[in-house]
Write a protein that holds these residues in place. Sequence first.
Motif, PDB file in Angstrom:
ATOM      1  N   UNK A   1      47.535  51.916  -7.994  1.00 47.11           N
ATOM      2  CA  UNK A   1      46.741  52.486  -6.909  1.00 47.11           C
ATOM      3  C   UNK A   1      45.256  52.269  -7.178  1.00 47.11           C
ATOM      4  N   UNK A   2      44.597  51.563  -6.275  1.00 47.68           N
ATOM      5  CA  UNK A   2      43.148  51.381  -6.366  1.00 47.68           C
ATOM      6  C   UNK A   2      42.457  52.489  -5.578  1.00 47.68           C
ATOM      7  N   UNK A   3      41.250  52.852  -6.003  1.00 54.16           N
ATOM      8  CA  UNK A   3      40.488  53.858  -5.264  1.00 54.16           C
ATOM      9  C   UNK A   3      39.005  53.587  -5.408  1.00 54.16           C
ATOM     10  N   UNK A   4      38.258  53.911  -4.361  1.00 51.51           N
ATOM     11  CA  UNK A   4      36.831  53.628  -4.332  1.00 51.51           C
ATOM     12  C   UNK A   4      36.039  54.841  -4.814  1.00 51.51           C
ATOM     13  N   UNK A   5      34.773  54.663  -5.195  1.00 52.61           N
ATOM     14  CA  UNK A   5      33.965  55.782  -5.663  1.00 52.61           C
ATOM     15  C   UNK A   5      33.894  56.914  -4.632  1.00 52.61           C
ATOM     16  N   UNK A   6      33.997  58.123  -5.132  1.00 57.61           N
ATOM     17  CA  UNK A   6      33.933  59.301  -4.273  1.00 57.61           C
ATOM     18  C   UNK A   6      35.286  59.838  -3.863  1.00 57.61           C
ATOM     19  N   UNK A   7      36.297  58.968  -3.851  1.00 58.87           N
ATOM     20  CA  UNK A   7      37.643  59.397  -3.469  1.00 58.87           C
ATOM     21  C   UNK A   7      38.340  59.965  -4.700  1.00 58.87           C
ATOM     22  N   UNK A   8      38.964  61.132  -4.536  1.00 59.45           N
ATOM     23  CA  UNK A   8      39.649  61.794  -5.650  1.00 59.45           C
ATOM     24  C   UNK A   8      41.147  61.851  -5.376  1.00 59.45           C
ATOM     25  N   UNK A   9      41.937  61.007  -6.024  1.00 56.34           N
ATOM     26  CA  UNK A   9      43.383  60.974  -5.761  1.00 56.34           C
ATOM     27  C   UNK A   9      44.192  61.960  -6.596  1.00 56.34           C
TER      28      UNK A   9
ATOM     29  N   UNK B   1      43.460  44.439  -2.922  1.00 58.00           N
ATOM     30  CA  UNK B   1      44.776  44.556  -2.305  1.00 58.00           C
ATOM     31  C   UNK B   1      45.293  43.188  -1.860  1.00 58.00           C
ATOM     32  N   UNK B   2      44.427  42.399  -1.252  1.00 57.26           N
ATOM     33  CA  UNK B   2      44.850  41.064  -0.806  1.00 57.26           C
ATOM     34  C   UNK B   2      45.249  40.179  -1.978  1.00 57.26           C
TER      35      UNK B   2
ATOM     36  N   UNK C   1      44.420  55.283   3.429  1.00 63.83           N
ATOM     37  CA  UNK C   1      45.349  54.634   2.502  1.00 63.83           C
ATOM     38  C   UNK C   1      45.687  53.274   3.097  1.00 63.83           C
ATOM     39  N   UNK C   2      45.513  52.219   2.322  1.00 70.12           N
ATOM     40  CA  UNK C   2      45.767  50.863   2.814  1.00 70.12           C
ATOM     41  C   UNK C   2      46.678  50.122   1.856  1.00 70.12           C
ATOM     42  N   UNK C   3      47.411  49.145   2.399  1.00 71.58           N
ATOM     43  CA  UNK C   3      48.285  48.290   1.596  1.00 71.58           C
ATOM     44  C   UNK C   3      48.447  46.956   2.317  1.00 71.58           C
ATOM     45  N   UNK C   4      48.820  45.901   1.604  1.00 68.52           N
ATOM     46  CA  UNK C   4      48.887  44.568   2.223  1.00 68.52           C
ATOM     47  C   UNK C   4      49.948  44.483   3.312  1.00 68.52           C
ATOM     48  N   UNK C   5      49.663  43.660   4.317  1.00 68.83           N
ATOM     49  CA  UNK C   5      50.647  43.383   5.362  1.00 68.83           C
ATOM     50  C   UNK C   5      51.827  42.638   4.746  1.00 68.83           C
ATOM     51  N   UNK C   6      53.044  43.023   5.155  1.00 69.41           N
ATOM     52  CA  UNK C   6      54.256  42.356   4.685  1.00 69.41           C
ATOM     53  C   UNK C   6      55.365  42.616   5.680  1.00 69.41           C
ATOM     54  N   UNK C   7      56.417  41.806   5.598  1.00 69.55           N
ATOM     55  CA  UNK C   7      57.545  41.997   6.504  1.00 69.55           C
ATOM     56  C   UNK C   7      58.214  43.341   6.281  1.00 69.55           C
ATOM     57  N   UNK C   8      58.221  43.798   5.040  1.00 73.74           N
ATOM     58  CA  UNK C   8      58.849  45.072   4.715  1.00 73.74           C
ATOM     59  C   UNK C   8      58.008  45.793   3.674  1.00 73.74           C
TER      60      UNK C   8
ATOM     61  N   UNK D   1      45.764  51.199  -1.864  1.00 71.14           N
ATOM     62  CA  UNK D   1      44.424  51.634  -2.233  1.00 71.14           C
ATOM     63  C   UNK D   1      43.899  52.727  -1.321  1.00 71.14           C
ATOM     64  N   UNK D   2      43.088  53.594  -1.884  1.00 69.28           N
ATOM     65  CA  UNK D   2      42.356  54.609  -1.125  1.00 69.28           C
ATOM     66  C   UNK D   2      40.946  54.066  -0.943  1.00 69.28           C
TER      67      UNK D   2
END
Length: 280
Positions: free
Chosen positions: A12-20, A50-51, A174-181, A58-59
């Motif tokens: 899981x990737x996260x950017x500054x400021x986001x607290x997971x 992510x790509x 919350x983002x993730x790569x496009x995929x068929x499934x 990722x957040x």
Amino acid sequence: MTGSEAPSSFRLAYVPGVTPTKWVRVWGERLPDVPLTLTAVGAAEAAGALRGGDADAGLLRLPVDKAELNAIPLYTETTVVIVPKDHVVTAVDEVALEDLADEIVLHPLDDTLEWGSLPGRPAFERPATTADAVELVAAGIGVLIVPQSLARLHHRRDLTYRPVTGAPESRVALAWPQAEETGDLVEEFIGIVRGRTVNSSRGIAATPAQPKGGRAEAGAAGRKPAAGASGGKAGGRSGAKPAAKGTAKGARKAVGGRPSGKGAQGGSGGAKRGKPRRGR
């Protein structure tokens, strides 16, 4: 990545400021055997991570390229202005964007807000990072407008912040790569951030469905099916409670209470009419 090809860990990737933290805690409770690896990335590098396959999800901050990434908006942050503690802004609870027209407003290269037009007076040059801009605010060079989480991340005792009305806002997703499934682990994390329970989750922590011949069928085998139960909705309703017969108890159940009036004493249903006469 399909469910059968799910990795043994979740990245899981996260950017500054986001607290997971809270989501990571729930993950550990539901999938203790699947490690979750956190990777801090800059706001500008998050989509590329992510790509490129460096993280499974990722957040990050919106917007994202919808042709390459799926995204679920999670929340919108309050926008604040960071100022020295002795600044005039500290006399109010919040400040309007136009009230900063005479201020030097710093605009770092990694700014996460989308500006139509920059407020205030521009600095001679743009700081490279938000952290550099905070240092300039502390030096009395200008003020800085950021999402509230970044103001907290770069907290200093000599600085404070106030909410700004009329400024752009930052949305975290919350983002993730496009995929068929979508993979099982990504589905599991989606369920966590959306607040799904374990049994309602679509991921691998969900309770498996009962197999045929399991508990539900075993329980039903010992009960006689109601008349009409297999005849659809109407049939099930009519056969749910068969009428009682032959006893006063059954009669009371059938009419919903104790029999009363003429039917109770002198009706034709076989009720007693009084004491039997003795033979002479």
